[in-house]
Design a protein around this motif. Structure first.
Motif, PDB file in Angstrom:
ATOM      1  N   ALA A 243      11.132  -7.704   0.724  1.00 43.80           N
ATOM      2  CA  ALA A 243      11.399  -8.487  -0.990  1.00 43.80           C
ATOM      3  C   ALA A 243      12.003  -6.964  -1.480  1.00 43.80           C
ATOM      4  CB  ALA A 243      10.944  -9.363  -1.593  1.00 43.80           C
ATOM      5  N   SER A 244      11.182  -6.227  -1.412  1.00 42.82           N
ATOM      6  CA  SER A 244      11.300  -5.405  -2.586  1.00 42.82           C
ATOM      7  C   SER A 244      12.652  -4.120  -2.806  1.00 42.82           C
ATOM      8  CB  SER A 244      10.172  -4.178  -2.109  1.00 42.82           C
ATOM      9  OG  SER A 244      10.059  -3.210  -1.347  1.00 42.82           O
ATOM     10  N   VAL A 245      12.876  -4.784  -1.088  1.00 46.50           N
ATOM     11  CA  VAL A 245      13.770  -3.729  -0.747  1.00 46.50           C
ATOM     12  C   VAL A 245      15.221  -4.005  -1.853  1.00 46.50           C
ATOM     13  CG1 VAL A 245      15.619  -2.357   0.979  1.00 46.50           C
ATOM     14  CG2 VAL A 245      12.911  -2.450   1.030  1.00 46.50           C
ATOM     15  N   GLY A 247      15.223  -6.829  -4.027  1.00 46.35           N
ATOM     16  CA  GLY A 247      15.256  -6.428  -5.300  1.00 46.35           C
ATOM     17  C   GLY A 247      15.684  -5.107  -5.639  1.00 46.35           C
ATOM     18  N   LYS A 248      15.717  -4.177  -4.930  1.00 43.70           N
ATOM     19  CA  LYS A 248      15.832  -2.775  -5.790  1.00 43.70           C
ATOM     20  C   LYS A 248      17.071  -2.800  -5.943  1.00 43.70           C
ATOM     21  CE  LYS A 248      11.683  -0.751  -3.943  1.00 43.70           C
ATOM     22  NZ  LYS A 248      11.412   0.826  -3.234  1.00 43.70           N
ATOM     23  N   ALA A 249      18.334  -3.412  -4.577  1.00 41.96           N
ATOM     24  CA  ALA A 249      19.340  -3.717  -4.578  1.00 41.96           C
ATOM     25  C   ALA A 249      20.313  -4.784  -5.059  1.00 41.96           C
ATOM     26  CB  ALA A 249      19.838  -3.751  -2.726  1.00 41.96           C
ATOM     27  N   SER A 289      13.288   2.187   8.404  1.00 38.41           N
ATOM     28  CA  SER A 289      13.000   3.762   7.715  1.00 38.41           C
ATOM     29  C   SER A 289      11.767   3.624   7.710  1.00 38.41           C
ATOM     30  CB  SER A 289      13.713   4.386   6.188  1.00 38.41           C
ATOM     31  OG  SER A 289      13.574   3.620   5.685  1.00 38.41           O
ATOM     32  N   ARG A 290      10.966   3.493   7.060  1.00 38.66           N
ATOM     33  CA  ARG A 290       9.599   2.703   6.759  1.00 38.66           C
ATOM     34  C   ARG A 290       8.747   2.497   7.682  1.00 38.66           C
ATOM     35  NH1 ARG A 290       6.316   1.029   1.560  1.00 38.66           N
ATOM     36  NH2 ARG A 290       8.383   1.537   0.561  1.00 38.66           N
ATOM     37  N   ALA A 291       7.369   3.393   8.174  1.00 37.14           N
ATOM     38  CA  ALA A 291       6.849   3.341   8.980  1.00 37.14           C
ATOM     39  C   ALA A 291       5.335   2.710   8.076  1.00 37.14           C
ATOM     40  CB  ALA A 291       5.837   4.459   9.421  1.00 37.14           C
ATOM     41  N   LEU A 292       5.284   1.022   8.451  1.00 40.41           N
ATOM     42  CA  LEU A 292       4.609   0.403   7.798  1.00 40.41           C
ATOM     43  C   LEU A 292       3.639   0.618   8.060  1.00 40.41           C
ATOM     44  CD1 LEU A 292       6.248  -2.949   7.822  1.00 40.41           C
ATOM     45  CD2 LEU A 292       5.501  -1.428   5.348  1.00 40.41           C
ATOM     46  N   ARG A 293       2.140   0.418   7.629  1.00 41.77           N
ATOM     47  CA  ARG A 293       0.421   0.537   8.286  1.00 41.77           C
ATOM     48  C   ARG A 293       0.252  -0.424   7.575  1.00 41.77           C
ATOM     49  NH1 ARG A 293      -1.335   4.465  10.765  1.00 41.77           N
ATOM     50  NH2 ARG A 293       0.096   5.839  10.828  1.00 41.77           N
ATOM     51  N   ARG A 294      -0.980  -1.410   8.076  1.00 41.95           N
ATOM     52  CA  ARG A 294      -0.953  -2.398   7.907  1.00 41.95           C
ATOM     53  C   ARG A 294      -2.677  -1.969   6.884  1.00 41.95           C
ATOM     54  NH1 ARG A 294      -5.739  -5.685  11.660  1.00 41.95           N
ATOM     55  NH2 ARG A 294      -4.994  -7.573  11.525  1.00 41.95           N
ATOM     56  N   ARG A 295      -2.328  -2.908   5.603  1.00 45.86           N
ATOM     57  CA  ARG A 295      -3.507  -2.239   5.000  1.00 45.86           C
ATOM     58  C   ARG A 295      -5.380  -2.199   5.103  1.00 45.86           C
ATOM     59  NH1 ARG A 295       0.193  -2.410  -0.012  1.00 45.86           N
ATOM     60  NH2 ARG A 295       1.875  -0.458   0.785  1.00 45.86           N
ATOM     61  N   SER A 296      -5.718  -2.942   5.923  1.00 47.92           N
ATOM     62  CA  SER A 296      -7.255  -3.273   5.988  1.00 47.92           C
ATOM     63  C   SER A 296      -7.407  -2.178   7.272  1.00 47.92           C
ATOM     64  CB  SER A 296      -7.243  -4.846   6.064  1.00 47.92           C
ATOM     65  OG  SER A 296      -6.507  -5.255   7.568  1.00 47.92           O
TER      66      SER A 296
HETATM   67  P1  C2E Z   1       7.105  -0.800  -2.705  1.00 53.22           P
HETATM   68  O1  C2E Z   1       6.664  -0.047  -1.776  1.00 53.22           O
HETATM   69  O2  C2E Z   1       8.430  -1.447  -2.773  1.00 53.22           O
HETATM   70  O3  C2E Z   1       6.301  -1.939  -1.759  1.00 53.22           O
HETATM   71  C1  C2E Z   1       6.636  -3.664  -1.863  1.00 53.22           C
HETATM   72  C2  C2E Z   1       5.496  -4.489  -1.142  1.00 53.22           C
HETATM   73  O4  C2E Z   1       5.517  -4.190   0.530  1.00 53.22           O
HETATM   74  C3  C2E Z   1       3.736  -3.877  -1.079  1.00 53.22           C
HETATM   75  O5  C2E Z   1       3.060  -4.317  -2.243  1.00 53.22           O
HETATM   76  C4  C2E Z   1       3.556  -4.484   0.517  1.00 53.22           C
HETATM   77  O6  C2E Z   1       3.200  -5.807  -0.468  1.00 53.22           O
HETATM   78  C5  C2E Z   1       4.246  -4.199   1.528  1.00 53.22           C
HETATM   79  N1  C2E Z   1       4.457  -2.763   1.777  1.00 53.22           N
HETATM   80  C6  C2E Z   1       5.069  -2.572   1.561  1.00 53.22           C
HETATM   81  N2  C2E Z   1       5.182  -0.975   2.712  1.00 53.22           N
HETATM   82  C7  C2E Z   1       3.820  -1.157   3.139  1.00 53.22           C
HETATM   83  C8  C2E Z   1       2.613  -0.957   4.281  1.00 53.22           C
HETATM   84  O7  C2E Z   1       2.837   0.613   4.444  1.00 53.22           O
HETATM   85  N3  C2E Z   1       1.995  -1.646   5.102  1.00 53.22           N
HETATM   86  C9  C2E Z   1       1.780  -3.313   4.088  1.00 53.22           C
HETATM   87  N4  C2E Z   1       0.987  -3.433   4.416  1.00 53.22           N
HETATM   88  N5  C2E Z   1       2.624  -3.328   3.054  1.00 53.22           N
HETATM   89  C10 C2E Z   1       2.934  -2.801   2.855  1.00 53.22           C
HETATM   90  P2  C2E Z   1       2.050  -3.783  -3.258  1.00 53.22           P
HETATM   91  O8  C2E Z   1       1.070  -3.054  -2.507  1.00 53.22           O
HETATM   92  O9  C2E Z   1       1.826  -4.890  -4.034  1.00 53.22           O
HETATM   93  O10 C2E Z   1       2.790  -2.610  -3.947  1.00 53.22           O
HETATM   94  C11 C2E Z   1       3.628  -2.854  -5.216  1.00 53.22           C
HETATM   95  C12 C2E Z   1       4.135  -1.341  -4.608  1.00 53.22           C
HETATM   96  O11 C2E Z   1       2.940   0.204  -5.618  1.00 53.22           O
HETATM   97  C13 C2E Z   1       4.522  -0.840  -3.730  1.00 53.22           C
HETATM   98  O12 C2E Z   1       5.929  -1.338  -3.679  1.00 53.22           O
HETATM   99  C14 C2E Z   1       4.777   0.887  -3.338  1.00 53.22           C
HETATM  100  O13 C2E Z   1       5.439   1.473  -4.618  1.00 53.22           O
HETATM  101  C15 C2E Z   1       2.775   0.908  -4.417  1.00 53.22           C
HETATM  102  N6  C2E Z   1       2.701   1.451  -3.456  1.00 53.22           N
HETATM  103  C16 C2E Z   1       0.915   0.504  -3.008  1.00 53.22           C
HETATM  104  N7  C2E Z   1       0.211   0.973  -2.490  1.00 53.22           N
HETATM  105  C17 C2E Z   1       0.873   1.934  -1.948  1.00 53.22           C
HETATM  106  C18 C2E Z   1       0.698   3.064  -0.872  1.00 53.22           C
HETATM  107  O14 C2E Z   1      -0.160   3.194  -0.066  1.00 53.22           O
HETATM  108  N8  C2E Z   1       1.099   4.244  -0.253  1.00 53.22           N
HETATM  109  C19 C2E Z   1       2.100   4.413  -1.601  1.00 53.22           C
HETATM  110  N9  C2E Z   1       3.315   5.691  -1.549  1.00 53.22           N
HETATM  111  N10 C2E Z   1       2.866   3.731  -2.613  1.00 53.22           N
HETATM  112  C20 C2E Z   1       1.688   2.739  -2.038  1.00 53.22           C
END
Ligand code: C2E
Length: 351
Positions: A243-245, A247-249, A289-296
């Motif tokens: 959704a964030s991608v 939304g930006k587009a 393009s993004r390598a996602l990670r499990r936050r927990s």
């Molecule tokens: P964003 O990068 O546009 O990501 C939007 C939402 O996508 C995040 O909301 C999260 O729910 C999900 N998401 C994106 N990448 C990952 C990932 O690798 N793993 C998981 N489990 N979920 C992912 P959220 O957490 O509320 O973050 C909002 C924004 O804050 C993100 O927008 C980013 O700009 C920044 N952010 C938050 N955590 C990190 C982080 O660990 N590293 C970086 N570089 N930015 C972060």
């Protein structure tokens, strides 16, 4: 009730879902009141949704399911109930303000009539007045009456000011409620209801302006497998990421929406087919393009990909026909290996 469950209730699964809801209420010793029935339909229709998870948590913790609890769950999780409650509250405030304004206006009206009568009386008394003391008494009465009417007018002004402020606050609040009811809570994108309305209106505008219009539908590849492997919380984050991608587009007059579970949609008014295709290719590449990670746990989740189908509106074409062609293009993308963009017109050309 969410749209997915509403749709189920009008499909082949409807009666079986309703039966299961009654049986589950009986098993949990919950009264089958209309509200509980609605909650249970939503819970069993989407056991992994937020309401489903909350009810399961309550049941396994043995927490009592009272009417107050049901009201609270409905207010929190059933969007329509929340909206109805907000509108009822707004109606009550509006009623109160209108009666207070109308009482103040009646009072002012009466004060004006009294003042008119005082003036008339004074005019009569002036004719028969005899000497300075009588004239002084008449002028003093008039001055008192003028002060009274001034006070009443100031009172009315204050009352109207308070009510105007209260009504402005109310209208702002209702606007927020309206926006919330059009927004998907998880992703903050437009929800399906808002999207359907915007698509209808974009089709009308395209018709009157003779302008271009494209519609894209996007679906996350293998989302179910992803959810089953990593759990729903991580699944929700993936939805938020996609959704964030989008939304930006969604710049300018583009609209991005969450259309269903893992399905999204975008409207592109007044853009050429190559421009829409380029934008969608950009979105597809960025998502993958993004390598996602499990936050927990910091586990590597790999990349998610999306399949996309889009259609360019033909002259006079209805919203549902456009949606149908975009959907067919999406399924062509899925069939031909996923992670790709297909245009409905290419399918027509191939046929
Ligand atoms: P964003 O990068 O546009 O990501 C939007 C939402 O996508 C995040 O909301 C999260 O729910 C999900 N998401 C994106 N990448 C990952 C990932 O690798 N793993 C998981 N489990 N979920 C992912 P959220 O957490 O509320 O973050 C909002 C924004 O804050 C993100 O927008 C980013 O700009 C920044 N952010 C938050 N955590 C990190 C982080 O660990 N590293 C970086 N570089 N930015 C972060």
């Amino acid at each position: 009730m969410t749209e997915a469950v509403e749709t189920t209730l009008r499909g082949p699964e409807a009666y079986s879902l309703a039966r299961r809801a009654v049986e589950a209420m009986e098993a949990a010793q919950v009264w089958p009141t209309p509200l509980n029935f609605e909650l249970w339909l939503q819970y069993l229709g989407e056991p992994d949704g937020p309401l489903g998870r909350e009810i399961q948590r309550m049941l396994s913790a043995g927490e009592p399911f009272t009417e107050a609890v049901a009201e609270m769950l409905a207010a929190e999780y059933l969007p329509r109930a929340r909206l109805t409650e907000e509108i009822r509250d707004a109606g009550r405030v509006l009623d109160r303000e209108l009666s207070s304004v109308s009482a103040a206006i009646s009072r002012a009206h009466k004060a004006q009539s009294d003042y008119g009568r005082t003036l008339q009386g004074a005019a009569g008394s002036l004719e028969s007045a005899d000497g300075a003391p009588q004239l002084r008494a008449i002028v003093s009465d008039l001055s008192d009456a003028t002060h009274r009417i001034q006070r009443d007018n100031e009172d009315l002004e204050r009352k109207l000011e308070v009510s105007t402020r209260e009504i402005a606050r109310l209208s702002e609040h209702l606007e927020q409620v309206r926006r919330d009811s059009m927004t998907d809570a998880l992703t903050n994108l437009a929800n399906r209801k808002a999207f359907d309305e915007q698509l209808e209106s974009a089709c009308e505008t395209a018709l009157t302006e003779g302008a271009r219009l494209s519609l894209a539908v996007l679906d996350i590849d293998h989302f179910k497998r992803f959810n089953d492997t990593w759990g729903h919380q991580t699944g929700d984050q993936v939805l938020r990421y996609v959704a964030s991608v989008l939304g930006k587009a969604a710049t300018g007059s583009r609209v991005a929406a969450r259309y269903g579970g893992e399905e999204f949609a975008m409207i592109f008014p007044r853009e050429s087919l190559p421009d829409v295709e380029a934008a969608l290719e950009g979105i597809r590449k960025e998502i993958g393009s993004r390598a996602l990670r499990r936050r927990s746990t910091n586990d590597d989740l790999g990349a998610v990909t999306v399949s996309i189908g889009f259609a360019h509106r033909r002259g006079g074409e209805s919203a549902s026909s456009l949606l149908g062609r975009a959907d067919a293009a999406l399924y062509a993308s899925k069939r031909s290996g996923r992670n790709r963009v297909t245009c409905a017109d290419w399918l027509d050309d191939a046929a």
